[in-house]
Motif scaffolding. Sequence first.
Motif, PDB file in Angstrom:
ATOM      1  N   PRO A   1       0.790  -1.245   0.000  1.00 48.81           N
ATOM      2  CA  PRO A   1       0.000   0.000   0.000  1.00 48.81           C
ATOM      3  C   PRO A   1       0.815   1.285   0.000  1.00 48.81           C
ATOM      4  O   PRO A   1       0.311   2.331  -0.394  1.00 48.81           O
ATOM      5  CB  PRO A   1      -0.837  -0.125   1.274  1.00 48.81           C
ATOM      6  N   LYS A   2       2.051   1.265   0.441  1.00 47.90           N
ATOM      7  CA  LYS A   2       2.848   2.479   0.533  1.00 47.90           C
ATOM      8  C   LYS A   2       3.799   2.663  -0.643  1.00 47.90           C
ATOM      9  O   LYS A   2       4.632   3.574  -0.647  1.00 47.90           O
ATOM     10  CB  LYS A   2       3.631   2.494   1.848  1.00 47.90           C
ATOM     11  N   SER A   3       3.690   1.797  -1.643  1.00 50.96           N
ATOM     12  CA  SER A   3       4.618   1.824  -2.765  1.00 50.96           C
ATOM     13  C   SER A   3       4.317   2.960  -3.732  1.00 50.96           C
ATOM     14  O   SER A   3       3.175   3.406  -3.861  1.00 50.96           O
ATOM     15  CB  SER A   3       4.553   0.502  -3.534  1.00 50.96           C
ATOM     16  N   ILE A   4       5.370   3.404  -4.421  1.00 50.18           N
ATOM     17  CA  ILE A   4       5.220   4.269  -5.591  1.00 50.18           C
ATOM     18  C   ILE A   4       5.288   3.355  -6.811  1.00 50.18           C
ATOM     19  O   ILE A   4       6.151   2.480  -6.906  1.00 50.18           O
ATOM     20  CB  ILE A   4       6.307   5.347  -5.648  1.00 50.18           C
ATOM     21  N   VAL A   5       4.369   3.543  -7.745  1.00 54.84           N
ATOM     22  CA  VAL A   5       4.260   2.678  -8.916  1.00 54.84           C
ATOM     23  C   VAL A   5       4.751   3.429 -10.150  1.00 54.84           C
ATOM     24  O   VAL A   5       4.403   4.592 -10.367  1.00 54.84           O
ATOM     25  CB  VAL A   5       2.809   2.208  -9.128  1.00 54.84           C
ATOM     26  N   PHE A   6       5.564   2.739 -10.947  1.00 53.29           N
ATOM     27  CA  PHE A   6       6.070   3.276 -12.208  1.00 53.29           C
ATOM     28  C   PHE A   6       5.484   2.458 -13.360  1.00 53.29           C
ATOM     29  O   PHE A   6       5.395   1.232 -13.270  1.00 53.29           O
ATOM     30  CB  PHE A   6       7.600   3.181 -12.270  1.00 53.29           C
ATOM     31  N   CYS A   7       5.121   3.142 -14.456  1.00 51.94           N
ATOM     32  CA  CYS A   7       4.573   2.439 -15.621  1.00 51.94           C
ATOM     33  C   CYS A   7       4.844   3.279 -16.869  1.00 51.94           C
ATOM     34  O   CYS A   7       5.334   4.406 -16.778  1.00 51.94           O
ATOM     35  CB  CYS A   7       3.080   2.175 -15.435  1.00 51.94           C
ATOM     36  N   PRO A   8       4.503   2.777 -18.062  1.00 52.92           N
ATOM     37  CA  PRO A   8       4.812   3.521 -19.293  1.00 52.92           C
ATOM     38  C   PRO A   8       3.928   4.754 -19.496  1.00 52.92           C
ATOM     39  O   PRO A   8       2.761   4.764 -19.124  1.00 52.92           O
ATOM     40  CB  PRO A   8       4.531   2.507 -20.412  1.00 52.92           C
ATOM     41  N   LEU A   9       4.504   5.766 -20.129  1.00 55.52           N
ATOM     42  CA  LEU A   9       3.724   6.899 -20.619  1.00 55.52           C
ATOM     43  C   LEU A   9       2.883   6.477 -21.824  1.00 55.52           C
ATOM     44  O   LEU A   9       1.771   6.959 -22.014  1.00 55.52           O
ATOM     45  CB  LEU A   9       4.658   8.044 -21.009  1.00 55.52           C
ATOM     46  N   ALA A  10       3.432   5.573 -22.646  1.00 59.91           N
ATOM     47  CA  ALA A  10       2.710   4.975 -23.780  1.00 59.91           C
ATOM     48  C   ALA A  10       2.192   6.025 -24.751  1.00 59.91           C
ATOM     49  O   ALA A  10       0.998   6.097 -25.035  1.00 59.91           O
ATOM     50  CB  ALA A  10       1.570   4.086 -23.283  1.00 59.91           C
ATOM     51  N   LEU A  11       3.095   6.840 -25.261  1.00 64.05           N
ATOM     52  CA  LEU A  11       2.728   7.868 -26.230  1.00 64.05           C
ATOM     53  C   LEU A  11       2.926   7.318 -27.638  1.00 64.05           C
ATOM     54  O   LEU A  11       4.048   7.084 -28.073  1.00 64.05           O
ATOM     55  CB  LEU A  11       3.589   9.116 -26.026  1.00 64.05           C
ATOM     56  N   ARG A  12       1.828   7.073 -28.366  1.00 63.62           N
ATOM     57  CA  ARG A  12       1.860   6.529 -29.728  1.00 63.62           C
ATOM     58  C   ARG A  12       2.815   5.342 -29.815  1.00 63.62           C
ATOM     59  O   ARG A  12       3.804   5.352 -30.542  1.00 63.62           O
ATOM     60  CB  ARG A  12       2.264   7.615 -30.735  1.00 63.62           C
TER      61      ARG A  12
ATOM     62  N   GLN B   1      -3.954   5.885  -8.670  1.00 62.69           N
ATOM     63  CA  GLN B   1      -4.145   7.297  -9.002  1.00 62.69           C
ATOM     64  C   GLN B   1      -3.224   8.230  -8.224  1.00 62.69           C
ATOM     65  O   GLN B   1      -2.748   9.237  -8.764  1.00 62.69           O
ATOM     66  CB  GLN B   1      -5.597   7.688  -8.734  1.00 62.69           C
ATOM     67  N   ASP B   2      -2.953   7.908  -6.984  1.00 60.73           N
ATOM     68  CA  ASP B   2      -2.289   8.872  -6.101  1.00 60.73           C
ATOM     69  C   ASP B   2      -0.793   8.650  -5.926  1.00 60.73           C
ATOM     70  O   ASP B   2      -0.129   9.447  -5.275  1.00 60.73           O
ATOM     71  CB  ASP B   2      -2.953   8.841  -4.715  1.00 60.73           C
ATOM     72  N   ASN B   3      -0.262   7.587  -6.491  1.00 66.25           N
ATOM     73  CA  ASN B   3       1.163   7.300  -6.263  1.00 66.25           C
ATOM     74  C   ASN B   3       1.812   6.731  -7.518  1.00 66.25           C
ATOM     75  O   ASN B   3       2.520   5.750  -7.478  1.00 66.25           O
ATOM     76  CB  ASN B   3       1.342   6.327  -5.098  1.00 66.25           C
ATOM     77  N   LEU B   4       1.558   7.403  -8.650  1.00 68.64           N
ATOM     78  CA  LEU B   4       1.981   6.873  -9.940  1.00 68.64           C
ATOM     79  C   LEU B   4       2.959   7.812 -10.632  1.00 68.64           C
ATOM     80  O   LEU B   4       2.759   9.029 -10.666  1.00 68.64           O
ATOM     81  CB  LEU B   4       0.756   6.662 -10.838  1.00 68.64           C
ATOM     82  N   ILE B   5       4.021   7.220 -11.196  1.00 63.05           N
ATOM     83  CA  ILE B   5       4.994   7.938 -12.019  1.00 63.05           C
ATOM     84  C   ILE B   5       5.089   7.204 -13.357  1.00 63.05           C
ATOM     85  O   ILE B   5       5.211   5.977 -13.390  1.00 63.05           O
ATOM     86  CB  ILE B   5       6.373   8.008 -11.338  1.00 63.05           C
ATOM     87  N   LEU B   6       5.013   7.949 -14.457  1.00 63.65           N
ATOM     88  CA  LEU B   6       5.088   7.364 -15.794  1.00 63.65           C
ATOM     89  C   LEU B   6       6.503   7.520 -16.349  1.00 63.65           C
ATOM     90  O   LEU B   6       7.146   8.545 -16.120  1.00 63.65           O
ATOM     91  CB  LEU B   6       4.091   8.042 -16.735  1.00 63.65           C
ATOM     92  N   TRP B   7       6.961   6.505 -17.090  1.00 64.75           N
ATOM     93  CA  TRP B   7       8.273   6.632 -17.728  1.00 64.75           C
ATOM     94  C   TRP B   7       8.105   6.834 -19.237  1.00 64.75           C
ATOM     95  O   TRP B   7       7.132   6.402 -19.836  1.00 64.75           O
ATOM     96  CB  TRP B   7       9.162   5.427 -17.445  1.00 64.75           C
ATOM     97  N   SER B   8       9.068   7.504 -19.842  1.00 71.30           N
ATOM     98  CA  SER B   8       9.103   7.666 -21.293  1.00 71.30           C
ATOM     99  C   SER B   8       9.580   6.362 -21.921  1.00 71.30           C
ATOM    100  O   SER B   8      10.644   5.848 -21.573  1.00 71.30           O
ATOM    101  CB  SER B   8      10.044   8.817 -21.665  1.00 71.30           C
ATOM    102  N   ASP B   9       8.789   5.822 -22.854  1.00 74.10           N
ATOM    103  CA  ASP B   9       9.063   4.490 -23.408  1.00 74.10           C
ATOM    104  C   ASP B   9      10.244   4.524 -24.380  1.00 74.10           C
ATOM    105  O   ASP B   9      10.166   5.141 -25.447  1.00 74.10           O
ATOM    106  CB  ASP B   9       7.838   3.965 -24.164  1.00 74.10           C
TER     107      ASP B   9
END
Length: 268
Positions: A169-180, A197-205
């Motif tokens: 529950p206390k984790s920060i989640v990273f996932c793709p930005l997924a742009l085109r 929703q509250d602890n998400l960071i997107l990475w550039s693919d």
Amino acid sequence: MEKEYSAKNTIDRIIEEKIPCIFVSPHLDDAILSAGDLISFLSKRTEVKVVNVFTEPSPRPYTLSAKAFLSQCGYKDANLLFDDRIREDRQVFLRLNIDPVYLGFVDATWRKITNMGFIRRILSNIIPELGHVYPVFRINISDGKASSRDAELIRDLESKLKSIGESHPKSIVFCPLALRTHVDHTIVRDACLKVFQDNLILWSDFPYSLKNKVSLQNLGKMRLTSFEWSNDHDGKKKLIEGYESQFKGLFPDSKINLNPETYYLVSK
């Protein structure tokens, strides 16, 4: 991208508070390709979990797109390829003392239509494309638009991610930005946006980001702030090289030209 957040502000907080981090990777290699430098850095300083989503093929017959991908990787059998891809992934993360999770969803290139009618099912044995959700890579997969036929899969993925989130529950989640980019990246991003929703960071693919530049115009309704991360390019290159089955297709000239990794925080 209203305000530029520095890596120090964001990453130092994770380290100082020892916040666990979860990296949700669409495929076997995406997390390292896009976030390998940061994953390597954080793995020495806090708990890091990697969740691979689309990790399985489906049985023959294969579409022309699937056959082309197999040929690019030097394989004829999808099961052998994915067995090797999982082995490569485990070995890469073993170097970082990370034990990856494999959710076992079928990769879009192999994803078949469920509950096909009798005639379509018979014809799909002759023309495999008729039996697949995304029959042609360049038309159906690379545009990043999810099919309505994936609705049940998406619900299942959201359920599994929610369970993972409740266990951490206390984790920060990273996932793709997924742009085109690849439709599986889009599905993972949208599921993560809904669940975390509250602890998400997107990475550039990466390497998609080399062609698809991010701008305020193409981010749509997402309000994001960004920061860059660069610590050990040579170390990241060695991790990428561990994905031998994918390396030739991703880097035909064997040159890995890395830019700093870019991350995006969802603005309130």
